[in-house]
Write a protein that holds these residues in place. Structure first.
Motif, PDB file in Angstrom:
ATOM      1  N   ALA A   1       0.818  -0.995   0.018  1.00 19.58           N
ATOM      2  CA  ALA A   1      -0.055   0.103  -0.019  1.00 19.58           C
ATOM      3  C   ALA A   1       0.883   1.230  -0.086  1.00 19.58           C
ATOM      4  O   ALA A   1       0.835   1.817   1.072  1.00 19.58           O
ATOM      5  N   PRO A   2       1.367   1.683  -1.214  1.00 23.70           N
ATOM      6  CA  PRO A   2       2.477   2.848  -1.247  1.00 23.70           C
ATOM      7  C   PRO A   2       1.713   4.307  -0.663  1.00 23.70           C
ATOM      8  O   PRO A   2       2.730   4.890  -0.319  1.00 23.70           O
ATOM      9  N   HIS A   3       0.467   4.171  -0.840  1.00 25.47           N
ATOM     10  CA  HIS A   3      -0.307   5.297  -0.498  1.00 25.47           C
ATOM     11  C   HIS A   3      -0.413   5.719   1.158  1.00 25.47           C
ATOM     12  O   HIS A   3      -0.685   6.700   1.317  1.00 25.47           O
ATOM     13  N   LEU A   4      -0.025   4.707   1.760  1.00 29.22           N
ATOM     14  CA  LEU A   4      -0.239   4.924   3.426  1.00 29.22           C
ATOM     15  C   LEU A   4       1.025   5.548   3.998  1.00 29.22           C
ATOM     16  O   LEU A   4       1.921   5.509   3.308  1.00 29.22           O
ATOM     17  N   THR A   5       0.744   6.045   5.236  1.00 27.08           N
ATOM     18  CA  THR A   5       1.887   6.521   5.948  1.00 27.08           C
ATOM     19  C   THR A   5       2.817   5.564   6.475  1.00 27.08           C
ATOM     20  O   THR A   5       2.186   4.154   6.594  1.00 27.08           O
ATOM     21  N   PRO A   6       4.161   5.718   6.658  1.00 23.53           N
ATOM     22  CA  PRO A   6       5.038   4.494   7.209  1.00 23.53           C
ATOM     23  C   PRO A   6       4.593   3.704   8.415  1.00 23.53           C
ATOM     24  O   PRO A   6       4.649   2.647   8.413  1.00 23.53           O
ATOM     25  N   GLU A   7       3.974   4.618   9.322  1.00 18.38           N
ATOM     26  CA  GLU A   7       3.131   3.819  10.528  1.00 18.38           C
ATOM     27  C   GLU A   7       1.854   2.903  10.015  1.00 18.38           C
ATOM     28  O   GLU A   7       2.019   1.859  10.357  1.00 18.38           O
ATOM     29  N   GLU A   8       1.287   3.241   9.145  1.00 16.13           N
ATOM     30  CA  GLU A   8       0.080   2.302   8.519  1.00 16.13           C
ATOM     31  C   GLU A   8       0.705   1.348   7.900  1.00 16.13           C
ATOM     32  O   GLU A   8       0.383   0.020   7.945  1.00 16.13           O
ATOM     33  N   GLN A   9       1.848   1.802   6.959  1.00 14.59           N
ATOM     34  CA  GLN A   9       2.456   0.445   6.271  1.00 14.59           C
ATOM     35  C   GLN A   9       3.124  -0.451   7.102  1.00 14.59           C
ATOM     36  O   GLN A   9       2.995  -1.677   7.014  1.00 14.59           O
TER      37      GLN A   9
END
Ligand code: GSH
Length: 362
Positions: A130-138
């Motif tokens: 999921a390249p669109h997510l934030t690093p934390e969400e990733q």
């Protein structure tokens, strides 16, 4: 569009193998990261289960399993030289090393990834999905997706008891491969072959690219790291010279290690498969795990799953062995005797085939 599409990921073992092959083969291809959407829209509807790499041919055919990808492209493109060495004994050796790279070097690859690079791997898994997510969400997503892969450690027999053996074995393997690379640029000599691409999967994606593992490789075995970089860069070696059909002495310790560690697991898995097949129907799907076996690596024993897929790669090697002419078979037998692989000569089990991207009883 007349290019192949490779659906995969930098972080993935077998994508590394397929990519190295495609680059070497010189066919036009584009790589598309296997995001959540690619799994949902392309991989699951065609292959039926979540796995990479997957290749779409210019004609729209979907290929899965790196051996099928390679075999298909070799047949359709018929370019020179073929990915296999053209001499018969080395052809067999290339299939043995294919089996080793694909199915046994997975043990150190998975151990070092998940024992030393876990957080990094979660971030990578999340970023690719999921390249669109934030690093934390990733990271959180990566942790969810990565659980399935980390969960493979007990299946492979990686635990506190075997880890010391796995590390001793891997370091010795690096030493042996380094010694080989002192005198030969590639596994089978002067040019890249299937064996190099099969080794590249684990040695690039996990053991070079994962940061802690990469540091270890560069420190202990700069020659191996250099080989990874050369294969990665598409270096091909000298393709004008045919192979001499001999196994270089420096390859022997690698083959001996394979036979010492992997062969007993293959024999035990084949016995469980024979039991399963005795009551199964032709065309029945072979379970991915056929029960439990004991593996031993450098004196450390543990229970591991009997992974049926190993028998499919082994069948590829045995088919080459059984298709040899008498003089070549005599040389192959001498090699097997020397490396501790004599049991392979008599190994026999019901044939497997692939149907709808799964293994079935032929
Ligand atoms: N034998 C297959 C192995 C592919 C494979 O195991 N890929 C990994 C990623 S590197 C995967 O997606 N595994 C999912 C699973 O095995 O359930 C091949 O050569 O293509």
């Amino acid at each position: 569009m007349d290019a192949y599409t490779l659906y995969g990921a930098e972080v993935s073992y077998y994508t590394g193998k397929a990519r190295a092959y495609l680059r070497w083969r010189g066919v036009p291809y584009v790589e598309q990261t296997a995001t959540q959407e690619v799994y949902r829209d392309i991989i699951l509807p065609t292959v039926g289960w979540p796995v990479i790499p997957v290749v779409r041919t210019p004609g729209g055919e979907i290929l899965q399993d790196t051996a099928d990808i390679i075999g298909h492209i070799e047949a359709v493109e018929s370019r020179d030289p073929p990915v296999w060495p053209q001499t018969p004994l080395l052809r067999f050796v290339s299939e043995l090393l294919h089996l080793y790279g694909d199915e046994w070097l997975m043990i150190p690859a998975m151990h070092y990834r998940w024992s030393y690079n876990e957080d990094w791997a979660y971030a990578e898994f999340g970023a690719l999905s999921a390249p669109h997510l934030t690093p934390e969400e990733q990271y959180e997503l990566g942790k969810k997706n990565g659980a399935r892969f980390k969960g493979a450690l007990p299946v492979l027999g990686v635990n506190e008891t075997t880890i010391p053996g796995i590390e001793t074995s891997y370091e010795a393997f690096l030493e042996d491969f380094s010694a080989h690379l002192e005198t030969h640029p590639y596994l089978l000599g002067h040019r890249t072959t299937l064996a190099d691409f099969a080794f590249f999967g684990p040695l690039y994606a996990h053991l070079y690219r994962d940061p802690t593992s990469g540091e270890l490789m560069k420190r202990l075995a700069p020659k191996v790291a250099d080989w990874v970089e050369r294969v990665e860069s598409g270096e091909r070696g000298d393709e004008t010279v045919p192979h001499e059909d001999t196994v270089h002495a420096t390859l022997m310790p690698i083959l001996e290690r394979q036979m010492r560690e992997q062969l007993p697991a293959l024999l035990a898995t084949a016995a469980l498969y024979r039991d399963w097949a005795s009551t199964a129907e032709a065309g029945e799907r072979v379970p991915r795990q056929l029960g439990k076996i004991t593996i031993e690596i450098e004196g450390c024993q543990a229970e591991a799953a009997a992974r049926s897929f190993q028998l499919w790669r082994l069948q590829g090697a045995l088919d080459v062995y059984h298709g040899m002419d008498e003089p070549t078979r005599t040389r192959a037998d001498a090699l097997l005797n020397t490396i501790g692989g004599a049991d392979l000569k008599r190994l026999d089990y019901p044939r497997l085939k692939r149907e709808n991207y799964k293994l079935v009883l032929a």
